[in-house]
Write a protein that holds these residues in place. Structure first.
Motif, PDB file in Angstrom:
ATOM      1  N   THR A  98      40.182  -8.918  -9.759  1.00  8.86           N
ATOM      2  CA  THR A  98      40.243  -9.888 -10.850  1.00  8.86           C
ATOM      3  C   THR A  98      39.372  -9.466 -12.020  1.00  8.86           C
ATOM      4  O   THR A  98      39.804  -9.490 -13.180  1.00  8.86           O
ATOM      5  CB  THR A  98      39.793 -11.269 -10.341  1.00  8.86           C
ATOM      6  N   SER A  99      38.132  -9.073 -11.743  1.00 13.13           N
ATOM      7  CA  SER A  99      37.213  -8.714 -12.818  1.00 13.13           C
ATOM      8  C   SER A  99      37.682  -7.480 -13.575  1.00 13.13           C
ATOM      9  O   SER A  99      37.613  -7.428 -14.812  1.00 13.13           O
ATOM     10  CB  SER A  99      35.807  -8.481 -12.242  1.00 13.13           C
ATOM     11  N   ILE A 100      38.177  -6.484 -12.857  1.00 15.62           N
ATOM     12  CA  ILE A 100      38.645  -5.264 -13.513  1.00 15.62           C
ATOM     13  C   ILE A 100      39.905  -5.543 -14.321  1.00 15.62           C
ATOM     14  O   ILE A 100      40.081  -5.031 -15.432  1.00 15.62           O
ATOM     15  CB  ILE A 100      38.886  -4.157 -12.474  1.00 15.62           C
ATOM     16  N   LEU A 101      40.806  -6.380 -13.774  1.00 13.10           N
ATOM     17  CA  LEU A 101      42.026  -6.725 -14.505  1.00 13.10           C
ATOM     18  C   LEU A 101      41.693  -7.417 -15.814  1.00 13.10           C
ATOM     19  O   LEU A 101      42.246  -7.076 -16.872  1.00 13.10           O
ATOM     20  CB  LEU A 101      42.915  -7.626 -13.641  1.00 13.10           C
ATOM     21  N   ILE A 102      40.781  -8.375 -15.767  1.00 12.92           N
ATOM     22  CA  ILE A 102      40.389  -9.080 -16.988  1.00 12.92           C
ATOM     23  C   ILE A 102      39.751  -8.112 -17.977  1.00 12.92           C
ATOM     24  O   ILE A 102      40.048  -8.139 -19.175  1.00 12.92           O
ATOM     25  CB  ILE A 102      39.423 -10.228 -16.652  1.00 12.92           C
ATOM     26  N   ALA A 103      38.865  -7.244 -17.470  1.00 14.27           N
ATOM     27  CA  ALA A 103      38.173  -6.304 -18.348  1.00 14.27           C
ATOM     28  C   ALA A 103      39.143  -5.320 -18.991  1.00 14.27           C
ATOM     29  O   ALA A 103      39.025  -5.003 -20.188  1.00 14.27           O
ATOM     30  CB  ALA A 103      37.091  -5.557 -17.570  1.00 14.27           C
ATOM     31  N   VAL A 104      40.102  -4.813 -18.218  1.00 17.48           N
ATOM     32  CA  VAL A 104      41.070  -3.853 -18.766  1.00 17.48           C
ATOM     33  C   VAL A 104      41.941  -4.508 -19.831  1.00 17.48           C
ATOM     34  O   VAL A 104      42.133  -3.952 -20.925  1.00 17.48           O
ATOM     35  CB  VAL A 104      41.938  -3.273 -17.633  1.00 17.48           C
ATOM     36  N   ALA A 148      31.951 -18.121 -27.062  1.00 18.21           N
ATOM     37  CA  ALA A 148      32.869 -18.201 -25.928  1.00 18.21           C
ATOM     38  C   ALA A 148      32.624 -19.458 -25.106  1.00 18.21           C
ATOM     39  O   ALA A 148      33.577 -20.135 -24.686  1.00 18.21           O
ATOM     40  CB  ALA A 148      32.719 -16.958 -25.051  1.00 18.21           C
ATOM     41  N   LEU A 149      31.367 -19.793 -24.883  1.00 19.44           N
ATOM     42  CA  LEU A 149      31.049 -21.014 -24.139  1.00 19.44           C
ATOM     43  C   LEU A 149      31.561 -22.251 -24.866  1.00 19.44           C
ATOM     44  O   LEU A 149      32.118 -23.166 -24.233  1.00 19.44           O
ATOM     45  CB  LEU A 149      29.533 -21.108 -23.930  1.00 19.44           C
ATOM     46  N   ALA A 150      31.407 -22.278 -26.176  1.00 18.50           N
ATOM     47  CA  ALA A 150      31.863 -23.434 -26.955  1.00 18.50           C
ATOM     48  C   ALA A 150      33.387 -23.565 -26.921  1.00 18.50           C
ATOM     49  O   ALA A 150      33.929 -24.665 -26.730  1.00 18.50           O
ATOM     50  CB  ALA A 150      31.375 -23.318 -28.396  1.00 18.50           C
ATOM     51  N   VAL A 151      34.093 -22.456 -27.089  1.00 20.76           N
ATOM     52  CA  VAL A 151      35.555 -22.488 -27.094  1.00 20.76           C
ATOM     53  C   VAL A 151      36.088 -22.939 -25.736  1.00 20.76           C
ATOM     54  O   VAL A 151      36.981 -23.800 -25.652  1.00 20.76           O
ATOM     55  CB  VAL A 151      36.117 -21.096 -27.460  1.00 20.76           C
ATOM     56  N   LEU A 155      38.256 -26.313 -25.333  1.00 22.89           N
ATOM     57  CA  LEU A 155      39.687 -26.115 -25.086  1.00 22.89           C
ATOM     58  C   LEU A 155      40.035 -26.122 -23.611  1.00 22.89           C
ATOM     59  O   LEU A 155      41.219 -26.121 -23.256  1.00 22.89           O
ATOM     60  CB  LEU A 155      40.150 -24.790 -25.722  1.00 22.89           C
ATOM     61  N   GLY A 156      39.042 -26.112 -22.743  1.00 29.97           N
ATOM     62  CA  GLY A 156      39.315 -26.108 -21.315  1.00 29.97           C
ATOM     63  C   GLY A 156      39.528 -24.702 -20.799  1.00 29.97           C
ATOM     64  O   GLY A 156      39.826 -23.770 -21.551  1.00 29.97           O
ATOM     65  N   ASN A 157      39.394 -24.571 -19.480  1.00 24.79           N
ATOM     66  CA  ASN A 157      39.528 -23.249 -18.871  1.00 24.79           C
ATOM     67  C   ASN A 157      40.981 -22.891 -18.650  1.00 24.79           C
ATOM     68  O   ASN A 157      41.759 -23.689 -18.131  1.00 24.79           O
ATOM     69  CB  ASN A 157      38.764 -23.216 -17.542  1.00 24.79           C
ATOM     70  N   ASN A 158      41.338 -21.693 -19.073  1.00 26.23           N
ATOM     71  CA  ASN A 158      42.679 -21.174 -18.904  1.00 26.23           C
ATOM     72  C   ASN A 158      42.583 -19.667 -18.775  1.00 26.23           C
ATOM     73  O   ASN A 158      41.868 -19.016 -19.540  1.00 26.23           O
ATOM     74  CB  ASN A 158      43.570 -21.563 -20.096  1.00 26.23           C
ATOM     75  N   ALA A 164      42.160 -13.609 -23.663  1.00 27.56           N
ATOM     76  CA  ALA A 164      42.258 -13.461 -25.120  1.00 27.56           C
ATOM     77  C   ALA A 164      40.891 -13.587 -25.779  1.00 27.56           C
ATOM     78  O   ALA A 164      40.568 -12.837 -26.709  1.00 27.56           O
ATOM     79  CB  ALA A 164      43.213 -14.510 -25.679  1.00 27.56           C
ATOM     80  N   LEU A 165      40.083 -14.508 -25.282  1.00 29.12           N
ATOM     81  CA  LEU A 165      38.763 -14.722 -25.863  1.00 29.12           C
ATOM     82  C   LEU A 165      37.859 -13.516 -25.619  1.00 29.12           C
ATOM     83  O   LEU A 165      37.189 -13.029 -26.539  1.00 29.12           O
ATOM     84  CB  LEU A 165      38.147 -15.985 -25.274  1.00 29.12           C
ATOM     85  N   ILE A 166      37.852 -13.025 -24.393  1.00 27.74           N
ATOM     86  CA  ILE A 166      37.030 -11.848 -24.088  1.00 27.74           C
ATOM     87  C   ILE A 166      37.554 -10.629 -24.836  1.00 27.74           C
ATOM     88  O   ILE A 166      36.780  -9.745 -25.226  1.00 27.74           O
ATOM     89  CB  ILE A 166      37.009 -11.599 -22.567  1.00 27.74           C
ATOM     90  N   GLY A 167      38.884 -10.587 -25.061  1.00 22.00           N
ATOM     91  CA  GLY A 167      39.461  -9.455 -25.775  1.00 22.00           C
ATOM     92  C   GLY A 167      38.970  -9.332 -27.201  1.00 22.00           C
ATOM     93  O   GLY A 167      38.963  -8.233 -27.780  1.00 22.00           O
ATOM     94  N   LEU A 168      38.565 -10.445 -27.803  1.00 23.27           N
ATOM     95  CA  LEU A 168      38.043 -10.396 -29.174  1.00 23.27           C
ATOM     96  C   LEU A 168      36.620  -9.882 -29.233  1.00 23.27           C
ATOM     97  O   LEU A 168      36.098  -9.618 -30.316  1.00 23.27           O
ATOM     98  CB  LEU A 168      38.116 -11.799 -29.795  1.00 23.27           C
ATOM     99  N   PHE A 169      35.977  -9.751 -28.067  1.00 27.95           N
ATOM    100  CA  PHE A 169      34.615  -9.245 -28.047  1.00 27.95           C
ATOM    101  C   PHE A 169      34.629  -7.731 -28.301  1.00 27.95           C
ATOM    102  O   PHE A 169      35.306  -6.978 -27.619  1.00 27.95           O
ATOM    103  CB  PHE A 169      33.958  -9.533 -26.695  1.00 27.95           C
ATOM    104  N   GLY A 170      33.892  -7.289 -29.296  1.00 33.22           N
ATOM    105  CA  GLY A 170      33.749  -5.860 -29.561  1.00 33.22           C
ATOM    106  C   GLY A 170      34.801  -5.259 -30.455  1.00 33.22           C
ATOM    107  O   GLY A 170      34.769  -4.046 -30.706  1.00 33.22           O
ATOM    108  N   TRP A 171      35.753  -6.083 -30.965  1.00 33.29           N
ATOM    109  CA  TRP A 171      36.779  -5.500 -31.826  1.00 33.29           C
ATOM    110  C   TRP A 171      36.177  -4.943 -33.104  1.00 33.29           C
ATOM    111  O   TRP A 171      36.731  -4.007 -33.708  1.00 33.29           O
ATOM    112  CB  TRP A 171      37.853  -6.534 -32.177  1.00 33.29           C
ATOM    113  N   ASP A 172      35.032  -5.489 -33.522  1.00 33.32           N
ATOM    114  CA  ASP A 172      34.409  -5.024 -34.750  1.00 33.32           C
ATOM    115  C   ASP A 172      33.979  -3.565 -34.656  1.00 33.32           C
ATOM    116  O   ASP A 172      34.032  -2.822 -35.652  1.00 33.32           O
ATOM    117  CB  ASP A 172      33.202  -5.915 -35.095  1.00 33.32           C
TER     118      ASP A 172
END
Length: 301
Positions: A98-104, A148-151, A155-158, A164-172
């Motif tokens: 699960t963790s690797i899938l989310i990270a990838v 991320a904690l606020a969103v 918006l609830g856990n999904n 998608a939220l973690i994917g925006l981390f580091g795009w800069d």
């Protein structure tokens, strides 16, 4: 490590194909061990169903909080059991998946969004460039974990929202690198010659610019990947990431924090996997960066 640390490698990648350079490199023993560990983690995650002796949600209240088999626990429970009688070893295997899938998936999102934004900024320049770089500076200055904690709280856990939220981390970081590489490439003669032939800009970027960027992007991915794993495990540890009955390394660590003195085996295996995996990827990223850095010579060969 900052994304700007990989910028000196640009000219080194242009001198030689990055795949050829990696293939000819002789990695040190430490990097070989790191690659071996990552191979084990990936294979264990892919074949968790065949390696796990139990289902990750399979409970047996008669076997609650049993120690690992090496410490006198049941022989079939290699890492012991948790507070619900679930096999810790089986849960670690599925948690790694699960963790690797989310990270990838999150890394692919971040790298794709950042690279496209960087190319658009370098191509359009003017006010488009100013807006994109302002967003980059805003992303770099805001504590992403708080956002991320606020969103997730509002918006609830999904699961898809989490990715998608973690994917925006580091795009800069990817955007800065892509923008710098495109600006540097546009100033070279071959790029100007291709454009004078009337080739569409999209084809120029896809066929000529992107191949020269892949090496640097791959290095940045190895530097950003451990941070994404830690972000996912942090959110799951705080209860806003993966939710039961699912499992992830961060969730297992969070479930075991109340039993550190009485049943330490609930959280220690997951924490160990997190530590070794992020360390291995970070060391490989540093090695790739140093190998492509022209200031360090051709020691990677």
């Amino acid at each position: 490590m900052s994304s700007m640390d990989v910028s000196p490698a640009i000219s080194g990648l242009r001198r030689r194909g990055w795949l050829t350079r990696i293939w000819k490199a002789r990695p040190p023993l430490v990097i070989g061990v790191c690659l071996a560990w990552l191979t084990i983690v990936i294979l264990a995650a892919l074949f968790a169903e065949y390696l796990a002796p139990f289902g990750y949600a399979e409970q047996s209240l008669l076997k609650r909080l049993k120690p690992p088999s090496a410490l006198g626990g049941p022989t079939e429970n290699l890492f012991g059991t948790d507070d619900l009688g679930r096999d810790v070893f089986s849960r670690v295997l599925f948690a790694m998946r699960t963790s690797i899938l989310i990270a990838v998936m999150a890394t692919v999102i971040g790298a794709t969004v950042g690279t496209i934004m960087g190319i658009v900024a370098a191509h359009c320049r003017g006010w488009v460039d100013d807006i994109i770089m302002m967003l980059v500076d805003f992303q770099a200055s805001v504590p992403f974990l708080i956002v991320a904690l606020a969103v997730l709280a509002f918006l609830g856990n999904n699961f898809l929202l989490l990715i998608a939220l973690i994917g925006l981390f580091g795009w800069d970081g990817y955007a800065r690198i892509a923008r710098g590489l495109v600006l540097s490439t546009n100033g070279q003669g071959y790029a100007f010659a291709i454009r004078t032939l009337g080739v569409h800009p999209a084809k120029v970027y896809i066929r000529h610019v992107l191949p020269n960027m892949l090496g640097i992007i791959m290095v940045q991915i190895t530097l950003n990947f451990p941070e994404i794993i830690l972000l996912e495990t942090s959110l799951s540890f705080l209860g806003l990431g993966v939710q039961p009955p699912g499992t992830s390394l961060g969730l297992m660590l969070g479930e075991g924090r109340n039993y550190l003195t009485t049943a330490w085996w609930m959280g220690i295996p997951a924490g160990t996997v997190i530590f070794l995996t992020t360390l291995a990827i970070s060391l490989i990223g540093d090695w790739l960066r140093d190998m492509f850095d022209p200031n360090l010579g051709d020691n990677g060969e």
